[in-house]
Design an enzyme around this catalytic site. Sequence first.
Site, PDB file in Angstrom:
ATOM      1  N   HIS A 313       4.726  14.857 -11.120  1.00  0.00           N
ATOM      2  CA  HIS A 313       3.435  14.508 -11.715  1.00  0.00           C
ATOM      3  C   HIS A 313       2.381  15.436 -11.154  1.00  0.00           C
ATOM      4  O   HIS A 313       2.448  15.793  -9.974  1.00  0.00           O
ATOM      5  CB  HIS A 313       3.079  13.051 -11.387  1.00  0.00           C
ATOM      6  CG  HIS A 313       2.027  12.509 -12.289  1.00  0.00           C
ATOM      7  ND1 HIS A 313       0.690  12.706 -12.048  1.00  0.00           N
ATOM      8  CD2 HIS A 313       2.121  11.836 -13.455  1.00  0.00           C
ATOM      9  CE1 HIS A 313       0.009  12.141 -13.019  1.00  0.00           C
ATOM     10  NE2 HIS A 313       0.839  11.611 -13.892  1.00  0.00           N
ATOM     11  N   ASP A 371       7.557   7.120 -16.651  1.00  0.00           N
ATOM     12  CA  ASP A 371       8.473   7.309 -17.778  1.00  0.00           C
ATOM     13  C   ASP A 371       9.930   7.215 -17.394  1.00  0.00           C
ATOM     14  O   ASP A 371      10.795   7.088 -18.246  1.00  0.00           O
ATOM     15  CB  ASP A 371       8.221   8.673 -18.424  1.00  0.00           C
ATOM     16  CG  ASP A 371       6.875   8.700 -19.099  1.00  0.00           C
ATOM     17  OD1 ASP A 371       6.483   7.645 -19.596  1.00  0.00           O
ATOM     18  OD2 ASP A 371       6.233   9.750 -19.106  1.00  0.00           O
TER      19      ASP A 371
HETATM   20  N1  ACO Z   1      12.360  18.767 -12.360  1.00  0.00           N
HETATM   21  C1  ACO Z   1      12.601  19.861 -11.605  1.00  0.00           C
HETATM   22  N2  ACO Z   1      11.651  20.588 -10.992  1.00  0.00           N
HETATM   23  C2  ACO Z   1      10.385  20.173 -11.139  1.00  0.00           C
HETATM   24  C3  ACO Z   1      10.053  19.034 -11.909  1.00  0.00           C
HETATM   25  C4  ACO Z   1      11.095  18.329 -12.531  1.00  0.00           C
HETATM   26  N3  ACO Z   1      10.830  17.244 -13.267  1.00  0.00           N
HETATM   27  N4  ACO Z   1       8.715  18.867 -11.895  1.00  0.00           N
HETATM   28  C5  ACO Z   1       8.221  19.866 -11.150  1.00  0.00           C
HETATM   29  N5  ACO Z   1       9.227  20.658 -10.683  1.00  0.00           N
HETATM   30  C6  ACO Z   1       9.095  21.815  -9.788  1.00  0.00           C
HETATM   31  C7  ACO Z   1       8.502  23.018 -10.515  1.00  0.00           C
HETATM   32  O1  ACO Z   1       9.508  23.823 -11.077  1.00  0.00           O
HETATM   33  C8  ACO Z   1       7.769  23.705  -9.389  1.00  0.00           C
HETATM   34  O2  ACO Z   1       8.714  24.362  -8.583  1.00  0.00           O
HETATM   35  P1  ACO Z   1       8.314  25.737  -7.829  1.00  0.00           P
HETATM   36  O3  ACO Z   1       7.180  25.393  -6.921  1.00  0.00           O
HETATM   37  O4  ACO Z   1       9.550  26.147  -7.141  1.00  0.00           O
HETATM   38  O5  ACO Z   1       7.909  26.709  -8.928  1.00  0.00           O
HETATM   39  C9  ACO Z   1       7.238  22.550  -8.538  1.00  0.00           C
HETATM   40  O6  ACO Z   1       8.140  21.459  -8.779  1.00  0.00           O
HETATM   41  C10 ACO Z   1       5.814  22.111  -8.912  1.00  0.00           C
HETATM   42  O7  ACO Z   1       5.793  21.735 -10.267  1.00  0.00           O
HETATM   43  P2  ACO Z   1       4.704  22.178 -11.335  1.00  0.00           P
HETATM   44  O8  ACO Z   1       5.373  22.336 -12.662  1.00  0.00           O
HETATM   45  O9  ACO Z   1       3.894  23.322 -10.805  1.00  0.00           O
HETATM   46  O10 ACO Z   1       3.805  20.888 -11.344  1.00  0.00           O
HETATM   47  P3  ACO Z   1       2.760  20.513 -12.455  1.00  0.00           P
HETATM   48  O11 ACO Z   1       1.758  19.647 -11.784  1.00  0.00           O
HETATM   49  O12 ACO Z   1       2.254  21.707 -13.179  1.00  0.00           O
HETATM   50  O13 ACO Z   1       3.646  19.689 -13.514  1.00  0.00           O
HETATM   51  C11 ACO Z   1       4.757  17.939 -14.656  1.00  0.00           C
HETATM   52  C12 ACO Z   1       3.749  18.313 -13.547  1.00  0.00           C
HETATM   53  C13 ACO Z   1       4.394  18.663 -15.979  1.00  0.00           C
HETATM   54  C14 ACO Z   1       4.667  16.438 -14.903  1.00  0.00           C
HETATM   55  C15 ACO Z   1       6.160  18.342 -14.202  1.00  0.00           C
HETATM   56  O14 ACO Z   1       6.472  17.684 -12.998  1.00  0.00           O
HETATM   57  C16 ACO Z   1       7.237  18.037 -15.258  1.00  0.00           C
HETATM   58  O15 ACO Z   1       7.423  18.831 -16.182  1.00  0.00           O
HETATM   59  N6  ACO Z   1       7.946  16.882 -15.135  1.00  0.00           N
HETATM   60  C17 ACO Z   1       8.921  16.484 -16.115  1.00  0.00           C
HETATM   61  C18 ACO Z   1       8.236  15.921 -17.338  1.00  0.00           C
HETATM   62  C19 ACO Z   1       7.656  14.535 -17.099  1.00  0.00           C
HETATM   63  O16 ACO Z   1       8.323  13.648 -16.593  1.00  0.00           O
HETATM   64  N7  ACO Z   1       6.388  14.362 -17.524  1.00  0.00           N
HETATM   65  C20 ACO Z   1       5.725  13.065 -17.433  1.00  0.00           C
HETATM   66  C21 ACO Z   1       4.428  13.178 -16.731  1.00  0.00           C
HETATM   67  S1  ACO Z   1       3.778  11.564 -16.489  1.00  0.00           S
HETATM   68  C22 ACO Z   1       3.056  11.130 -17.936  1.00  0.00           C
HETATM   69  O17 ACO Z   1       2.667  11.902 -18.762  1.00  0.00           O
HETATM   70  C23 ACO Z   1       2.917   9.692 -18.116  1.00  0.00           C
END
Ligand code: ACO
Length: 436
Positions: A313, A371
């Site tokens: 998140h 979720d």
């Molecule tokens: N699975 C694997 N790796 C992940 C995940 C994941 N679900 N989420 C983040 N990471 C990793 C990224 O690859 C990144 O790694 P790095 O530092 O080595 O490059 C690190 O964790 C940081 O993640 P970011 O993508 O920079 O975090 P951001 O804040 O931009 O994204 C997000 C947050 C979009 C929610 C992301 O965690 C994601 O895509 N999760 C899966 C989708 C999801 O469940 N979304 C629901 C959000 S809650 C809602 O809307 C109610």
Amino acid sequence: MKLADNKATLSFSNGSPSVDLPVYHGNVGPDVVDIRKLYAQTGMFTYDPGFLSTASCQSAITYIDGDKGELLYRGYPIEQLATNCDFMETCHLLLYGNLPNAAGKTEFTKRVTQHTMVNEQMQFFLRGFRRDAHPMAIMTGLVGALSAFYHDSTDITNPEHRDISAIRLIAKMPTLVAMAYKYTVGQPYMYPKNELSYAGNFLHMMFATPCEPYVVNPVIERAMDRIFTLHADHEQNASTSTVRLCGSSGTNPFAAIAAGVACLWGPAHGGANEACLNMLEDIQRMGGISKVGEFMEKVKDKNSGVKLMGFGHRVYKNYDPRAKLMQETCKEVLGALGLENDPLFKLAMALEKIALEDDYFVQRKLYPNVDFYSGIVQRAIGIPVPLFTAIFALARTVGWIAQLNEMIGDPEYKIGRPRQLFTGSERRDVQPISQR
Ligand code: ACO
């Protein structure tokens, strides 16, 4: 917002004069540096795609402490609201800033239930869609279309118009979502039954048919109500910011909420519950729990493009408090329906356990979000996977409209107009087509 005693000073290594920028305190949470005059003072913009460090507004509605894993609606912890209040009370709280007393709740619920029907013409909109249309495609269209029916409440400068649009949107969303569902399965639309609760009425419109009586199961009704409450608002997330930006042009509330629905559809936002359940089903098809290790290796491999949906998140860097509550509801619903051994639930628990112990997730502070469990609950209730995001939209409507109304009432509000760092071609001349 209170002006702080200290200022921020921005200095430049090329000898340009430094500038002082005001700092403001909120009531809790990080202070903000006010950069509104930065361009006038320096000719420079700030650069923050994704708004990682940018507060786009001041708001008194919802507060998240991502490190503590805390979510407050108007100051009240989500855990207390989810256990002591229902969705109607939560809507009242988000819209008007206070929890209603018993008489206030009755009055508010009555106002909402008076608006649950939609114009019969709405059925003709639905007919224009393919039967296999995604419910979010239908919802984007139907919500936008509401503005064509309520000319008496589209003047956003009029507080009474704003209030009646809020009530109409909250009241009609369940009806529209249920209609989108009934249309895709070819069943007759069920009219709302106003003696039922908000959640009970939604279940009735979804699952009743004219052929036989439908009795709302109280455990499922409570679970539905909790799903609505947990999704009701989440401060300046992508869809809420979309609603604010869209509404900042002065457009009508129905159009602004339709923009929010469109934004919510994406898999990085509201579409994650659908994506999460699809992911669990895929792993189940691949062999279930025995394949979890293999799947996790893919998730950790940056080249695979696979993410653990329902994890991570932007703001929560500790457990999402909504996920805990949803896990509780998940157990309750599966128990009531005799599905305690549901393989997807077991799979989700196994994935969660591994992820919480794995260095990759621990180092990046990745925890389950709401979720991760909401999809399992909805699937157990009998809600088809493509409808999950539409239900999220239904629940978030109150947050969107509360935030939109707050923005319009804010004397500092202006049309939202971000700047850019231009990296394209400089001025050049068009050549005649024969010379290109
Ligand atoms: N699975 C694997 N790796 C992940 C995940 C994941 N679900 N989420 C983040 N990471 C990793 C990224 O690859 C990144 O790694 P790095 O530092 O080595 O490059 C690190 O964790 C940081 O993640 P970011 O993508 O920079 O975090 P951001 O804040 O931009 O994204 C997000 C947050 C979009 C929610 C992301 O965690 C994601 O895509 N999760 C899966 C989708 C999801 O469940 N979304 C629901 C959000 S809650 C809602 O809307 C109610």
